[in-house]
Design a protein around this motif. Structure first.
Motif, PDB file in Angstrom:
ATOM      1  N   ASP A 107     -65.673  71.849 -35.513  1.00  0.00           N
ATOM      2  CA  ASP A 107     -64.479  71.727 -36.348  1.00  0.00           C
ATOM      3  C   ASP A 107     -64.722  72.333 -37.729  1.00  0.00           C
ATOM      4  OD1 ASP A 107     -63.226  70.372 -34.288  1.00  0.00           O
ATOM      5  OD2 ASP A 107     -63.827  68.393 -35.036  1.00  0.00           O
ATOM      6  N   TRP A 108     -65.898  72.062 -38.267  1.00  0.00           N
ATOM      7  CA  TRP A 108     -66.247  72.571 -39.603  1.00  0.00           C
ATOM      8  C   TRP A 108     -66.337  74.109 -39.589  1.00  0.00           C
ATOM      9  CZ3 TRP A 108     -66.960  70.142 -44.313  1.00  0.00           C
ATOM     10  CH2 TRP A 108     -67.605  70.867 -45.311  1.00  0.00           C
TER      11      TRP A 108
ATOM     12  N   LEU B  50     -62.484  66.948 -39.076  1.00  0.00           N
ATOM     13  CA  LEU B  50     -63.777  67.624 -39.220  1.00  0.00           C
ATOM     14  C   LEU B  50     -64.848  66.751 -38.593  1.00  0.00           C
ATOM     15  CD1 LEU B  50     -63.381  68.759 -42.939  1.00  0.00           C
ATOM     16  CD2 LEU B  50     -63.119  70.196 -40.904  1.00  0.00           C
TER      17      LEU B  50
ATOM     18  N   THR C  75     -61.616  65.529 -48.627  1.00  0.00           N
ATOM     19  CA  THR C  75     -61.466  66.821 -47.954  1.00  0.00           C
ATOM     20  C   THR C  75     -60.012  67.293 -47.970  1.00  0.00           C
ATOM     21  OG1 THR C  75     -61.206  65.726 -45.811  1.00  0.00           O
ATOM     22  CG2 THR C  75     -63.430  66.369 -46.457  1.00  0.00           C
TER      23      THR C  75
ATOM     24  N   ARG D 173     -63.190  76.431 -39.575  1.00  0.00           N
ATOM     25  CA  ARG D 173     -62.440  76.644 -40.807  1.00  0.00           C
ATOM     26  C   ARG D 173     -63.186  77.536 -41.802  1.00  0.00           C
ATOM     27  NH1 ARG D 173     -57.936  73.697 -40.605  1.00  0.00           N
ATOM     28  NH2 ARG D 173     -57.877  72.042 -39.028  1.00  0.00           N
TER      29      ARG D 173
END
Length: 423
Positions: free
Chosen positions: A352-353, A347, A336, A356
């Motif tokens: 969190d994912w 993440l 990543t 972004r």
């Protein structure tokens, strides 16, 4: 010529163990209360394939015959009889063990350990039955006692000696990949404590030293140390430690020391009692070592699979994730940092994912993941994720549901293809 040398080596080892057994044993009728030589032949047989049995069986026959001849009153008939018993019993035990588990046996799994124990029992019972019949046919009147003593002594001898050959036969010295220093040191300390505890228990009168039946209760302490040895040193270390401990216990018992010295229902019973004890301790160590080996092998296999998986997805510019819809936890596999500009540790959740994902596509992507949580996977998702430097990378996200046995959704797994170009 090489086979002749090998047979002579087996004979010498057999006679050495027989001599050690003689120093430890009292022999009522036709059976020795301690018989370690039986473990040598069984160990050699099950540690290799059946087409290599000629050497150990020949060595067993010659060794048993020579030992019978050098005994006081030994005759050629006795030599032939005991040679036949040794060969038939060892072959019966080995055939039984190899029928239950494919050779060679290394005691690195519960199946192999179970097969070995059953094989050792088959060897002991076969030899005991033949010896009892031999006693009765030759005019003796101790058939039952001969059977009992032979069976116990042969089984214990196999449990103590055979694992040495089975576990160490596949040993190859190597410069790396062995025990770590802390692990080796922990096993060494446990080994010293195990042997020291047995020495304290069997080096004097336990009733006077500890009072009453306390000494018998203290026999459980060495089992704890054996467990630590097995966990740290594995089956090889456990087999060596168990044999050394057995010799301490046996030598102490024949000198009327230790908690079993007072057992005297018949002559030699104390030695049989202590052998049952040391056999249980040895089998406990081997069982724990087999369980630890299974776990260790599973971890190695999992590590190999992960290495191959990460290599495969890395080569194709892929990322993989596992998402728990209930907790929101996310586990991402892949580089990543290179593809998205952030490490996988940042993440850790779906939030969190999604944080972004490009703002213009974030709500739609969150809605799609919500539908996935409800079991509606739908077609692959296409969205962009913003890197820390402000650039965006295109992602194609395809998911698959993992369900429990009752059909309930357990996890969502996904493969994400990273676009070749940045936008």
């Amino acid at each position: 010529m090489s086979n002749v040398i090998s047979i002579i080596s087996v004979v010498v080892a057999y006679l050495a163990l027989a001599a050690l057994s003689t120093a430890l044993a009292y022999a009522p009728t036709d059976a020795w209360t301690v018989w370690l030589a039986s473990g040598l032949i069984l160990g050699l047989l099950v540690a290799q394939f059946h087409y290599r049995w000629a050497v150990p069986l020949a060595g067993a026959a010659v060794g048993a015959a020579v030992f019978a001849l050098i005994l006081p009153g030994g005759s050629v008939i006795d030599a032939l009889g005991y040679a036949a018993i040794e060969v038939i019993a060892a072959a019966a035990g080995a055939f039984t063990a190899m029928w239950l588990a494919a050779p060679p046996l290394r005691l690195d799994s519960l199946r192999q350990l179970g097969a070995f124990v059953v094989g050792a029992l088959a060897q002991a019972l076969a030899g005991a039955a033949l010896a009892a019949v031999w006693n009765v046919v030759s005019g003796g009147h101790e058939g039952v006692r001969t059977f009992t003593v032979w069976a116990v002594a042969a089984f214990v001898g196999a449990v103590l000696v055979a694992p040495l050959l089975m576990t160490w036969s596949g040993f190859r010295p190597k410069r790396s990949g062995g025990l770590a220093v802390p692990q080796f040191a922990a096993g060494g300390v446990a080994c010293v404590l195990f042997l020291g505890a047995l020495y304290v228990l069997f080096s004097g009168d336990t009733q006077q030293r500890f009072g009453g039946s306390v000494g018998m209760g203290l026999t459980y302490i060495p089992v704890l140390f054996m467990s630590i040895v097995a966990l740290t040193w594995g089956s090889r270390g456990a087999s060596v430690t168990a044999l050394l401990g057995a010799l301490i216990a046996l030598f102490g018992t024949i000198r009327d020391s230790g908690p079993f010295a007072a057992v005297d229902a018949f002559v030699g019973e104390a030695e049989l009692e202590v052998q049952v004890y040391v056999a249980i301790v040895a089998l406990t160590g081997l069982l724990i070592a087999a369980l630890a080996s299974r776990e260790h092998n599973a971890l190695l296999q999992a590590r190999d699979w992960r290495t191959r998986f990460e290599g495969a997805i890395g080569a194709h510019r892929l990322l993989a994730y596992e998402w728990d819809p209930v907790s929101g936890n996310l586990a991402v596999t892949g580089d990543t940092a290179m593809h998205l500009g952030v490490p996988a540790q940042k993440l850790a959740t779906l939030a969190d994912w999604l944080s972004r994902v490009s703002p213009a596509e974030r709500d739609a992507t969150a809605t799609a993941f919500g539908l996935r949580a409800d079991g509606a996977l739908g077609p692959p998702l296409t969205y962009r994720m913003t890197r820390p430097d402000g650039t965006a990378v295109a992602l194609i996200d395809e998911a698959q549901a993992i369900r429990d046995h009752d059909g309930a959704l357990y996890r969502i797994t996904g493969i994400v293809r990273v676009g070749d170009g940045k936008q």
